[in-house]
Each structure stands twice: as C-alpha cells, then as structure tokens.
Design a protein around this motif. Sequence first.
Motif, mmCIF file in Angstrom:
data_model
loop_
_atom_site.group_PDB
_atom_site.id
_atom_site.type_symbol
_atom_site.label_atom_id
_atom_site.label_comp_id
_atom_site.label_asym_id
_atom_site.label_seq_id
_atom_site.Cartn_x
_atom_site.Cartn_y
_atom_site.Cartn_z
ATOM 1 N N GLY A 1 -27.669 8.982 19.255
ATOM 2 C CA GLY A 1 -28.143 7.929 18.359
ATOM 3 C C GLY A 1 -29.639 7.727 18.423
ATOM 4 O O GLY A 1 -30.121 6.598 18.292
ATOM 5 N N CYS A 2 -30.387 8.816 18.603
ATOM 6 C CA CYS A 2 -31.842 8.723 18.719
ATOM 7 C C CYS A 2 -32.494 8.968 17.355
ATOM 8 O O CYS A 2 -32.708 10.108 16.948
ATOM 9 N N ALA A 3 -32.808 7.884 16.662
ATOM 10 C CA ALA A 3 -33.383 7.972 15.315
ATOM 11 C C ALA A 3 -34.709 8.722 15.311
ATOM 12 O O ALA A 3 -34.969 9.532 14.420
ATOM 13 N N PHE A 4 -35.540 8.464 16.304
ATOM 14 C CA PHE A 4 -36.839 9.124 16.371
ATOM 15 C C PHE A 4 -36.665 10.641 16.450
ATOM 16 O O PHE A 4 -37.291 11.397 15.708
ATOM 17 N N CYS A 5 -35.793 11.099 17.343
ATOM 18 C CA CYS A 5 -35.619 12.540 17.551
ATOM 19 C C CYS A 5 -34.851 13.208 16.416
ATOM 20 O O CYS A 5 -35.136 14.351 16.063
ATOM 21 N N VAL A 6 -33.888 12.518 15.806
ATOM 22 C CA VAL A 6 -33.200 13.079 14.642
ATOM 23 C C VAL A 6 -34.220 13.322 13.539
ATOM 24 O O VAL A 6 -34.250 14.390 12.923
ATOM 25 N N ASP A 7 -35.068 12.352 13.296
ATOM 26 C CA ASP A 7 -36.105 12.485 12.273
ATOM 27 C C ASP A 7 -37.060 13.627 12.625
ATOM 28 O O ASP A 7 -37.326 14.505 11.795
ATOM 29 N N LEU A 8 -37.568 13.637 13.831
ATOM 30 C CA LEU A 8 -38.540 14.642 14.261
ATOM 31 C C LEU A 8 -37.978 16.058 14.154
ATOM 32 O O LEU A 8 -38.603 16.949 13.566
ATOM 33 N N HIS A 9 -36.792 16.273 14.701
ATOM 34 C CA HIS A 9 -36.260 17.633 14.764
ATOM 35 C C HIS A 9 -35.710 18.109 13.434
ATOM 36 O O HIS A 9 -35.733 19.309 13.161
ATOM 37 N N SER A 10 -35.254 17.216 12.595
ATOM 38 C CA SER A 10 -34.849 17.646 11.258
ATOM 39 C C SER A 10 -36.090 18.042 10.445
ATOM 40 O O SER A 10 -36.085 19.056 9.748
ATOM 41 N N MET B 1 -39.661 -2.452 16.424
ATOM 42 C CA MET B 1 -40.845 -2.380 17.257
ATOM 43 C C MET B 1 -40.476 -1.744 18.599
ATOM 44 O O MET B 1 -39.466 -2.073 19.196
ATOM 45 N N SER B 2 -41.325 -0.881 19.045
ATOM 46 C CA SER B 2 -41.100 -0.182 20.303
ATOM 47 C C SER B 2 -41.227 -1.134 21.486
ATOM 48 O O SER B 2 -42.065 -2.024 21.496
ATOM 49 N N ARG B 3 -40.390 -0.924 22.488
ATOM 50 C CA ARG B 3 -40.454 -1.741 23.706
ATOM 51 C C ARG B 3 -41.608 -1.324 24.606
ATOM 52 O O ARG B 3 -42.180 -2.141 25.311
ATOM 53 N N MET B 4 -41.856 -0.016 24.646
ATOM 54 C CA MET B 4 -42.850 0.506 25.585
ATOM 55 C C MET B 4 -43.343 1.858 25.089
ATOM 56 O O MET B 4 -42.582 2.632 24.530
ATOM 57 N N ASP B 5 -44.596 2.138 25.335
ATOM 58 C CA ASP B 5 -45.171 3.454 25.065
ATOM 59 C C ASP B 5 -45.236 4.197 26.394
ATOM 60 O O ASP B 5 -46.148 3.988 27.190
ATOM 61 N N MET B 6 -44.228 5.043 26.648
ATOM 62 C CA MET B 6 -44.140 5.739 27.933
ATOM 63 C C MET B 6 -45.373 6.584 28.226
ATOM 64 O O MET B 6 -45.798 6.673 29.376
ATOM 65 N N ALA B 7 -45.946 7.190 27.198
ATOM 66 C CA ALA B 7 -47.132 8.029 27.410
ATOM 67 C C ALA B 7 -48.307 7.208 27.925
ATOM 68 O O ALA B 7 -49.122 7.703 28.710
ATOM 69 N N ALA B 8 -48.386 5.951 27.523
ATOM 70 C CA ALA B 8 -49.466 5.087 27.983
ATOM 71 C C ALA B 8 -49.173 4.505 29.366
ATOM 72 O O ALA B 8 -50.069 4.372 30.196
ATOM 73 N N VAL B 9 -47.918 4.185 29.619
ATOM 74 C CA VAL B 9 -47.541 3.516 30.862
ATOM 75 C C VAL B 9 -47.353 4.502 32.018
ATOM 76 O O VAL B 9 -47.753 4.238 33.149
ATOM 77 N N ALA B 10 -46.751 5.649 31.719
ATOM 78 C CA ALA B 10 -46.448 6.644 32.761
ATOM 79 C C ALA B 10 -46.814 8.049 32.264
ATOM 80 O O ALA B 10 -45.935 8.892 32.075
ATOM 81 N N GLN C 1 -36.835 2.116 22.296
ATOM 82 C CA GLN C 1 -36.702 1.804 20.876
ATOM 83 C C GLN C 1 -37.844 2.405 20.057
ATOM 84 O O GLN C 1 -38.431 1.761 19.184
ATOM 85 N N THR C 2 -38.140 3.675 20.340
ATOM 86 C CA THR C 2 -39.190 4.394 19.618
ATOM 87 C C THR C 2 -38.715 4.670 18.201
ATOM 88 O O THR C 2 -37.637 5.220 17.996
ATOM 89 N N GLN C 3 -39.510 4.252 17.234
ATOM 90 C CA GLN C 3 -39.146 4.388 15.828
ATOM 91 C C GLN C 3 -39.787 5.618 15.191
ATOM 92 O O GLN C 3 -40.913 5.978 15.531
ATOM 93 N N PRO C 4 -39.080 6.248 14.240
ATOM 94 C CA PRO C 4 -39.705 7.353 13.507
ATOM 95 C C PRO C 4 -40.837 6.805 12.636
ATOM 96 O O PRO C 4 -40.799 5.641 12.236
ATOM 97 N N PRO C 5 -41.796 7.670 12.340
ATOM 98 C CA PRO C 5 -42.877 7.210 11.462
ATOM 99 C C PRO C 5 -42.339 6.948 10.050
ATOM 100 O O PRO C 5 -41.377 7.587 9.615
ATOM 101 N N THR C 6 -42.924 5.980 9.366
ATOM 102 C CA THR C 6 -42.479 5.668 8.013
ATOM 103 C C THR C 6 -43.294 6.428 6.988
ATOM 104 O O THR C 6 -44.350 6.923 7.252
#
Length: 144
Positions: free
Chosen positions: A45-54, A1-10, A139-144
Amino acid sequence: MSRMDMAAVAPEAVQAVLGLEKYVRANVDHTVLELVKLRASMRNGCAFCVDLHSRDALAAGEDSRRLFAVAAWHETPFFDERERAALALTDAVTRLGEHGVPDDVWGAAAKVWSEKELADLLMAIATINVWNRIAVTCQTQPPT
C-alpha cells in the motif's frame, strides 16, 4: 503531509539503503526489477512507490497493460515464467506467513533463476520492502 523526511533526519541510514538500491539496479534485470518493485509496493500500500515505479517502468518502455496487470499477475497471460516466479517470490517475501516462503514458490524460482540471480532477486525484494516501510510509515506522498 509527510510525517518525516528520512533523508534529512537520518541521511546515513538513507545512504545505506541507497547502497542496496545501487547493487540491485546493477545486478537484476531492469524489467523484472520494476515489476518486483511495483508488486511489492502494491502489496504494501505504498502510494509513493507505486507512483514512482509505474512512472519509471513506463519511461523505460514497459507496456501499460502489463503494469496494470501486476495487480492480478497470476490471472493474466502477460508475464513469462521467470517474471511469474519473481512476482510469486515477491508476494511470499513481502507478506511472510507463519511458515515463511513456501517451498513450491522457492522451488519455482530456483528452477528458472540461477542461485546468484535468486540471491540478487531476493535482495531486490528486501530492498523495495525497506523503502515501502519507510515511505508508508513516514506518509511520503507522490508528487502531484
């Protein structure tokens, strides 16, 4: 689970980083940019970005063998001199040591990239590192 949604907060902060992203997308070769983004994301070690950019690279037609080989790029024959210089610079900038970027790494990149290209490449590396630090910390997670 994500700790924070930066786009919503800032949202203004995220928009500022998106401005950098827009600049590098317009000024760095797409293939090199995706390799740099993937390599930095692996190092961080950024799972979200490894997934996105691959996924982005595959959708753009990149070969899966090359993408898998980014993890061990220095041991494979799949990258040309400019790509290897970009990956080496990505490693050095992403994990700055006590003495910064080694002269041999900078020199190899400066040999094959013009000064403007090198500036844009450095900006691309810095930008993906910003995204990685945000995604890993939140702790932004890649989409499942």
